[in-house]
Design a protein around this motif. Structure first.
Motif, PDB file in Angstrom:
ATOM      1  N   SER A 125       0.290   0.032   3.490  1.00 34.82           N
ATOM      2  CA  SER A 125      -1.071   0.376   3.173  1.00 34.82           C
ATOM      3  C   SER A 125      -1.316  -0.354   1.800  1.00 34.82           C
ATOM      4  O   SER A 125      -0.498  -0.586   0.842  1.00 34.82           O
ATOM      5  CB  SER A 125      -1.637   1.571   3.273  1.00 34.82           C
ATOM      6  OG  SER A 125      -0.936   2.634   2.221  1.00 34.82           O
ATOM      7  N   ILE A 126      -2.800  -0.041   1.435  1.00 31.56           N
ATOM      8  CA  ILE A 126      -3.317  -0.711  -0.063  1.00 31.56           C
ATOM      9  C   ILE A 126      -2.831   0.380  -0.951  1.00 31.56           C
ATOM     10  O   ILE A 126      -2.118  -0.240  -2.115  1.00 31.56           O
ATOM     11  CB  ILE A 126      -4.778  -0.763  -0.127  1.00 31.56           C
ATOM     12  CG1 ILE A 126      -5.220  -1.810   0.949  1.00 31.56           C
ATOM     13  CG2 ILE A 126      -5.278  -1.061  -1.380  1.00 31.56           C
ATOM     14  CD1 ILE A 126      -6.752  -1.856   1.127  1.00 31.56           C
ATOM     15  N   SER A 181      -9.809   7.309  -0.037  1.00 28.04           N
ATOM     16  CA  SER A 181      -8.600   7.367  -0.654  1.00 28.04           C
ATOM     17  C   SER A 181      -7.380   7.503   0.507  1.00 28.04           C
ATOM     18  O   SER A 181      -6.343   6.808   0.375  1.00 28.04           O
ATOM     19  CB  SER A 181      -8.180   8.117  -1.802  1.00 28.04           C
ATOM     20  OG  SER A 181      -9.048   8.062  -2.936  1.00 28.04           O
ATOM     21  N   LYS A 191      -7.748   7.261   3.638  1.00 27.59           N
ATOM     22  CA  LYS A 191      -7.966   6.036   4.539  1.00 27.59           C
ATOM     23  C   LYS A 191      -7.298   5.023   4.254  1.00 27.59           C
ATOM     24  O   LYS A 191      -6.363   4.041   4.890  1.00 27.59           O
ATOM     25  CB  LYS A 191      -9.615   5.822   5.210  1.00 27.59           C
ATOM     26  CG  LYS A 191     -10.065   6.793   5.469  1.00 27.59           C
ATOM     27  CD  LYS A 191      -9.613   7.167   7.028  1.00 27.59           C
ATOM     28  CE  LYS A 191      -9.842   6.364   8.112  1.00 27.59           C
ATOM     29  NZ  LYS A 191      -9.084   6.648   9.289  1.00 27.59           N
ATOM     30  N   LEU A 192      -7.326   4.761   2.846  1.00 30.11           N
ATOM     31  CA  LEU A 192      -6.856   3.531   2.213  1.00 30.11           C
ATOM     32  C   LEU A 192      -5.408   3.593   2.015  1.00 30.11           C
ATOM     33  O   LEU A 192      -4.353   2.764   2.064  1.00 30.11           O
ATOM     34  CB  LEU A 192      -7.268   3.245   0.908  1.00 30.11           C
ATOM     35  CG  LEU A 192      -8.757   2.666   0.775  1.00 30.11           C
ATOM     36  CD1 LEU A 192      -9.179   2.558  -0.602  1.00 30.11           C
ATOM     37  CD2 LEU A 192      -8.775   1.425   1.578  1.00 30.11           C
ATOM     38  N   ARG A 219      -6.517  -5.232  -7.505  1.00 35.43           N
ATOM     39  CA  ARG A 219      -6.594  -3.627  -6.707  1.00 35.43           C
ATOM     40  C   ARG A 219      -6.229  -2.499  -7.732  1.00 35.43           C
ATOM     41  O   ARG A 219      -6.869  -1.418  -7.506  1.00 35.43           O
ATOM     42  CB  ARG A 219      -5.902  -3.720  -5.567  1.00 35.43           C
ATOM     43  CG  ARG A 219      -4.158  -3.913  -5.658  1.00 35.43           C
ATOM     44  CD  ARG A 219      -3.381  -3.542  -4.495  1.00 35.43           C
ATOM     45  NE  ARG A 219      -2.127  -3.852  -4.483  1.00 35.43           N
ATOM     46  CZ  ARG A 219      -1.539  -4.864  -3.997  1.00 35.43           C
ATOM     47  NH1 ARG A 219      -2.304  -5.903  -3.151  1.00 35.43           N
ATOM     48  NH2 ARG A 219      -0.291  -5.321  -4.080  1.00 35.43           N
TER      49      ARG A 219
END
Length: 267
Positions: A15-16, A55, A57-58, A245
């Protein structure tokens, strides 16, 4: 219940949040802990909850998984809720039965503090769930590097915190095993007077401390055998790279702080 503890565990994913620089994640979490105290009304907490949900979800983790990790600290949250509910004495009386009185401000503060505690648990759990212990150590040491000029033991402190985080789930698993072993021998830790429950905990704490000290000794011996001599002159195999990011993540915190301040002071 101990196996439900997720704080301190790492869940591999792509994930990110997993790809973020550990320094950014550390700053992000510590800043969020400070910013959340700005919120003091319903809309402020709605914004903070929405920010936390994004946050999560990311991070690629499910909200249900994080909710299950909340169970071990639910008793503490419930205790804090009841403490505020019954001891806050401001506003109109909403409920009265004998000497028990519940005020409007008590309900408000109980909800807000429980909400704040829950969001903090989610955010701090996300840090360890998306970051390996070695990355946390590297990130923390990098952030503390400027203090080395005044002889501050940045590497040792970062290593100590990393080991402490790494061993939280291990100690929780160890506690669960010892509890089940004691219960299999007839020990009752969940019922009876408070005095008897405290006595029942003693056989649990002694083997837990003995095992913890033994693990610490084994770890120290293993590090010494491998020639570990602290951070002096050490080089890094994994280098940290700050990317766009990471900057965006910290900028989002500024927007969150501005929104919470607006709801508190101007709206």
């Amino acid at each position: 219940m101990m196996e439900k503890m997720i704080f301190g565990r790492y869940i591999p994913a792509d994930s990110i949040a997993h790809k973020m620089d550990p320094r950014a994640k550390l700053i992000f979490v510590f800043a969020f802990i400070a910013i959340i105290f700005i919120a003091n009304d319903v809309w402020g907490y709605v914004v903070a909850a929405a920010f936390t949900y994004v946050s999560i979800k990311l991070s690629g983790l499910s909200l249900r998984f994080l909710m299950s990790g909340l169970k071990p600290v639910m008793i503490l949250i419930a205790f804090t809720f009841l403490l505020q509910l019954f001891f806050a004495r401001e506003g109109n009386i909403v409920f009265e039965l004998g000497f028990i009185r519940i005020y409007e401000e008590g309900i408000r503060q109980a909800f807000f503090i429980s909400m704040r505690f829950t969001l903090l648990v989610f955010m701090t759990s996300l840090l360890t769930l998306t970051t390996t212990p070695i990355s946390i150590t590297d990130g923390l040491e990098s952030l503390l590097n400027p203090l080395k000029k005044i002889k501050f033991p940045a590497h040792e402190l970062a290593l100590m915190m990393s080991i402490a985080l790494r061993f939280i789930p291990t100690l929780m698993d160890e506690t669960d095993k010892i509890m089940k072993a004691q219960m299999a021998r007839g020990s009752d830790m969940s019922s009876g007077p408070l005095k008897d429950r405290i006595k029942a905990i003693v056989p649990l704490m002694i083997p837990l401390f003995v095992n913890a000290f033994k693990r610490a000794e084994d770890l120290a011996t293993a590090m010494e055998v491998r020639g570990y001599r602290g951070g002096e002159g050490r080089t890094k195999y994994r280098l940290l790279f700050w990317k766009a990011r990471d900057t965006f993540a910290l900028l989002s915190l500024i927007l969150l702080a501005a929104a919470l301040a607006a709801f508190r002071f101007w709206i």
